[in-house]
Design an enzyme around this catalytic site. Structure first.
Site, PDB file in Angstrom:
ATOM      1  N   LYS A 116       0.815  -1.213   0.000  1.00 27.44           N
ATOM      2  CA  LYS A 116       0.000   0.000   0.000  1.00 27.44           C
ATOM      3  C   LYS A 116       0.849   1.264   0.000  1.00 27.44           C
ATOM      4  CE  LYS A 116      -4.102  -2.101   1.774  1.00 27.44           C
ATOM      5  NZ  LYS A 116      -5.147  -2.179   2.781  1.00 27.44           N
ATOM      6  N   GLU A 200      -3.128   7.458   8.709  1.00 28.14           N
ATOM      7  CA  GLU A 200      -4.026   8.237   7.860  1.00 28.14           C
ATOM      8  C   GLU A 200      -5.069   8.924   8.712  1.00 28.14           C
ATOM      9  OE1 GLU A 200      -4.470   5.564   3.809  1.00 28.14           O
ATOM     10  OE2 GLU A 200      -6.157   5.748   5.167  1.00 28.14           O
ATOM     11  N   HIS A 235     -15.117  -5.815   7.983  1.00 34.91           N
ATOM     12  CA  HIS A 235     -14.355  -5.414   6.797  1.00 34.91           C
ATOM     13  C   HIS A 235     -14.549  -6.357   5.615  1.00 34.91           C
ATOM     14  CE1 HIS A 235     -12.401  -2.275   9.116  1.00 34.91           C
ATOM     15  NE2 HIS A 235     -12.261  -3.170  10.073  1.00 34.91           N
ATOM     16  N   ARG A 292      -7.466  -7.934  -9.590  1.00 32.64           N
ATOM     17  CA  ARG A 292      -8.135  -9.192  -9.949  1.00 32.64           C
ATOM     18  C   ARG A 292      -9.568  -8.878 -10.340  1.00 32.64           C
ATOM     19  NH1 ARG A 292      -8.606  -8.888  -4.207  1.00 32.64           N
ATOM     20  NH2 ARG A 292     -10.782  -8.436  -3.760  1.00 32.64           N
TER      21      ARG A 292
END
Lengths: 506, 170
Positions: A116, A200, A235, A292
Site C-alpha cells: 500500500k 491516515e 471489513h 483481480r
C-alpha cells in the site's frame, strides 16, 4: 484465441469462468483438492485434475502443482479467479516462465500495487487524491505523534502489507497512540510477516465505493462505472450495488478518470478495481487497487451489459478493447447478495455441511452465480461463500423489489445461511433511502430484529409438521408425489410407509 | 392419528386423519380445513382453507435423533419442531431429558483448537468450554447449563465431525 484455459480456483467463481469459456468455445481444465472431488466446478469442466490435500497451501495455493497441470493438460492460459493465487505476483511470473498466459495483470503491475505504501508513492506522482497521512511506514512514535497532530484526530493506523482489517487501529486521541501503534505493528508482523505501519486521517462514516477498470495490452484503459460496497461486516463486503446512489455522472467521470490514472501509473492490464473512501461531503480518496476480478463483478456486468470474464480473456489473448469510453453507459440498477454458509444466530460462524434441499429462484431480473447443488456437502476448509444472488431492475427500487421477491423463493436447507440477513437489510428504511456507510450493518445488527412473523404461521407449522409425520415424508425416501400419476401403487406404498412411521413413533 | 407437536417451545395437540386423499384436522380441539400435497421430498404445498403455503422441512446436522434439529419453514419463517405420539412412552422420556447430564456436541465438522476447562471444573450456563475451528473461523462451544464438567472427551488438535460429543456437563 485460446483453445484451452485452466481455471485455478473453486466454488462459484470457477463455475463462472468455466461458463464464460464454454460460451467462447474454449475447453476448460479444472483443478481440485481432495475434498472438492464432487464440487460443482469439477462437474462443469471438460478436464479435471487432482492437486492435493484440502489445505489450500497443498492445492489451490500450490504454484508448482497448478503450473504442472497446465503443462500436462496443454492449457494455454490460466484464469486465477479471485482469492487464492489471483493477486500473487510470483504466480503471475511463474505462468510467464512456463509459457502460459496469466489472465490478469503482469507481475510488475501487481508488485506496484501490492504494497500500500509503494502504490501510494506512485499514485501521488500521478496526482491521485489520498486521505491525508504518511505515504510510507512510520519510523517512530514521535513521528506518528507529529503526523497525527498535523492531520488531526481521529487517525487510522494501517499495515502496509495489510488487508481484511488486520493490523488496523482507530485512534481517537494522543493518549491511545503509543499502545495502538505497538498493537498494529505486532498484528501486522504476525499476519503478514511485515510490521510496517502507516498513518491516515480517519474518515468518519465513510462510504466504500470502487471503480471497475479494464485495460488492454495496447494502451487503452476504460472505466466501467462504480460499485457501492459500503455494506460490510468485519471489513468483508456483504451486499454490493451499481450504480452507487450518491454518485452522479459528473462524480463518476471524475472518479473514473482518477482510476484510469491509477491503472496507467502501474502499466496495468486486464480487469482491476480501484477502491475509494468517500466522505460525507462526497470527497473521494484512493484506498487501494485490487488486481483481480472482484466477487461483485456481476453488478457491473448487469448495468453496463458487458461480460467482464469474456473481456478478460480477449484482453489476455492480445485483442484490443472492442469499445471506447463513450460506448460505456450505465443502465438500470443491480444489487448482489453474497450467500454465505454461516449461522446468523451464532454470530455468523461458518456452517458447513450437507445441502439437503435447494430451491433456486429465477424470474425477471434475477441472476444466480452459484457453486453449490442439492446433495453436495459444503467442505469446512474454504471461504464459506456459496453463491451470489443478483437482482437487476430499471431503477434501485425495482432491483430491491425483485431481489426481495427472489430471496423469498430461495431456500437452502440442511445448513445455516445468511439469507435472512438480506431480507432484513432490504426491508430496512435507511437502506431503502440509500443512507449507507461502512458502519451501517454493525448498527443494524445491534438493533433488535423486528421483522413481523405472521402470528398464525406457528399454527401452520404445527399442522405441517403433523402432515410430514403422517406422510412419513420428513427426511425419509420419497413417498407420494403430486406429479406422480402412477396411481394406486404409490398410495399403497405411502400407506405402508406411514404405518411404519407410526410404528417407529411408538 | 394423534400428535403432540412442539413448535418453538409451544405445544399443540393435533389430530390428523386421512382417508381417500382428504384430510381432516383438529388443532387444539378446533377443526381446521386442510389440504396437503407433497410437491417433492421435504416440500409441502399446504392449503388451510384457501390460504396456500409452501412448507419446507429440513434436518440440520448429521445426527438425526438430536433434539431440536428438525425445522419446518413457513415461507421465510423457520420453526423448530418436534412431533410425538402422546401415547408412546418414549416421548415422556424425551420430555424429561432437560434435567441430568447434557452433552456438548460439535455443531460442525472442524478441529478442536482450545479446551478451556477441565474435568471436574464448575461452569456457568453460557460459559465457554472449548473452541472448534472450521472454515478459518473459531467457534466457542458454550455450556448449555450451570453444572460441572463430568467428562471432557475432546483434546486440542483433534478433528471432530458434526454431532460428535465433546464434553458432558452435569
Amino acid at each position: 484465441m485460446f483453445k484451452k484455459i485452466l481455471v485455478a480456483n473453486r466454488g462459484e467463481i470457477a463455475v463462472r469462468v468455466i461458463r464464460a469459456c464454454h460460451e467462447m468455445g474454449i475447453a476448460t481444465v479444472a483443478v481440485y483438492s481432495d475434498v472438492d472431488r464432487a464440487a460443482l466446478h469439477v462437474r462443469k469442466a471438460d478436464e479435471a485434475y487432482p492437486i492435493g490435500a484440502a489445505a489450500a497451501v497443498e492445492s489451490y495455493l500450490n504454484i508448482g502443482k497448478i503450473i504442472d497441470v497446465a503443462r500436462r493438460s496443454g492449457a494455454e492460459a490460466i484464469h486465477p479467479g479471485y482469492g487464492f493465487l489471483s493477486e500473487n505476483a510470483r504466480f503471475a511470473q511463474a505462468c510467464v516462465d512456463a509459457g502460459v498466459k496469466f489472465i490478469g495483470p503482469t507481475a510488475a503491475a501487481m508488485n506496484a500495487m501490492g504494497s500500500k505504501t509503494r502504490a501510494r508513492q506512485a499514485m501521488e506522482r500521478a496526482g491521485v487524491p489520498f486521505v491525508p497521512g504518511t505515504s510510507r511506514g512510520l519510523d517512530s512514535i514521535e513521528e506518528a505523534a507529529e503526523v497525527a497532530a498535523r492531520i488531526g484526530y481521529p487517525v487510522m493506523l494501517k499495515a502496509a502489507a495489510g488487508g481484511g482489517g488486520k493490523g488496523m487501529r482507530l485512534v481517537h486521541g494522543p493518549d491511545q497512540l503509543k499502545s495502538s501503534l505497538e498493537e498494529a505493528r505486532s498484528e501486522a508482523e504476525r499476519s503478514f510477516g511485515d510490521s510496517e505501519v502507516y498513518i491516515e486521517k480517519a474518515i468518519v462514516n465513510p462510504r466504500h465505493i470502487e471503480m471497475q477498470i479494464l485495460a488492454d495490452e495496447h494502451g487503452n484503459t476504460l472505466y466501467l462505472g462504480e460499485r457501492e460496497c459500503s455494506l460490510q461486516r468485519r471489513h468483508q463486503k456483504v451486499l454490493e450495488e451499481a450504480p452507487s446512489p450518491v454518485v452522479d455522472s459528473e462524480m463518476r467521470r471524475r472518479m473514473g478518470e482518477v482510476a484510469v490514472r491509477v491503472a496507467r501509473a502501474a502499466n496495468y492490464t486486464n480487469a482491476g478495481t480501484v477502491e475509494f473512501l468517500v466522505d460525507e461531503q462526497k470527497n473521494f480518496y484512493f484506498l487501494e487497487m485490487n488486481t483481480r476480478l472482484q466477487v461483485e463483478h456481476p453488478v457491473t456486468e448487469l448495468v453496463t451489459d458487458l461480460d467482464l470474464v469474456h473481456l478478460q480473456i480477449r484482453i489476455a489473448a492480445g485483442e484490443k478493447l472492442p469499445l471506447t469510453q463513450e460506448d460505456v453507459s450505465i443502465r438500470g440498477h443491480a444489487m448482489e447478495c453474497r450467500i454465505y454458509a454461516e449461522d446468523p444466530e451464532n454470530n455468523y460462524f461458518p456452517s458447513p455441511g450437507k445441502i439437503t434441499l435447494l430451491l433456486a429462484s429465477s424470474g425477471p431480473g434475477i441472476r444466480e452465480d452459484s457453486g453449490m447443488y442439492e446433495g453436495w456437502t459444503v467442505p469446512m476448509d474454504y471461504d464459506p461463500l456459496l453463491a451470489k444472488l443478483i437482482g437487476y431492475g430499471s431503477d434501485r427500487e425495482q432491483a430491491i423489489a425483485r431481489l426481495t421477491r427472489a430471496l423469498g423463493e430461495y431456500f437452502v436447507g440442511g445448513i445455516k445461511t445468511n439469507i435472512s440477513l438480506f431480507r432484513r437489510i432490504l426491508s430496512d428504511p435507511d437502506f431503502r433511502d440509500a443512507k449507507l456507510d461502512t458502519g451501517f450493518l454493525d448498527r443494524m445488527l445491534q438493533r433488535k430484529d423486528d421483522q413481523r412473523v405472521d402470528p398464525q404461521a406457528a399454527q401452520v407449522a404445527a399442522i405441517a409438521a403433523g402432515v410430514f409425520a403422517a406422510l412419513g415424508a420428513s427426511g425419509a425416501a420419497a413417498v407420494e408425489f403430486a406429479n406422480d400419476k402412477s396411481g394406486e401403487k404409490t398410495v399403497r406404498a405411502s400407506n405402508w410407509k406411514s404405518t411404519s412411521r407410526r410404528e417407529a413413533l411408538r | 392419528m394423534l400428535y403432540d407437536v412442539t413448535i418453538d417451545g409451544k405445544n399443540y395437540r393435533l389430530e390428523l386423519e386421512r382417508a381417500e386423499g382428504r384430510w381432516s384436522c383438529r388443532l387444539d380441539g378446533h377443526e381446521v380445513e386442510v389440504d396437503a400435497v407433497l410437491a417433492r421430498q421435504d416440500v409441502l404445498s399446504l392449503r388451510i382453507g384457501n390460504r396456500a403455503y409452501e412448507i419446507k422441512s429440513e434436518h440440520i446436522g448429521e445426527v438425526k435423533d438430536n433434539k431440536n434439529d428438525w425445522h419446518v419453514w413457513v415461507g421465510s419463517a423457520r420453526f423448530a419442531c418436534d412431533v410425538r405420539d402422546p401415547r408412546a412412552l418414549r416421548s415422556r422420556a424425551r420430555a424429561a431429558d432437560d434435567h441430568g447430564p447434557r452433552k456438548l456436541t460439535a455443531p460442525m465438522p472442524g478441529k478442536v483448537v482450545r479446551v478451556l476447562v477441565q474435568e471436574g471444573d464448575a461452569v456457568e450456563a453460557g460459559a465457554g468450554v472449548l473452541v472448534v475451528e472450521a472454515m478459518k473461523m473459531q467457534n466457542e462451544i458454550k455450556s448449555p447449563k450451570k453444572g460441572t464438567i463430568q467428562k471432557m472427551l475432546a483434546a486440542e488438535g483433534v478433528a471432530v465431525n458434526a454431532g460428535d460429543v465433546l464434553a458432558i456437563v452435569e
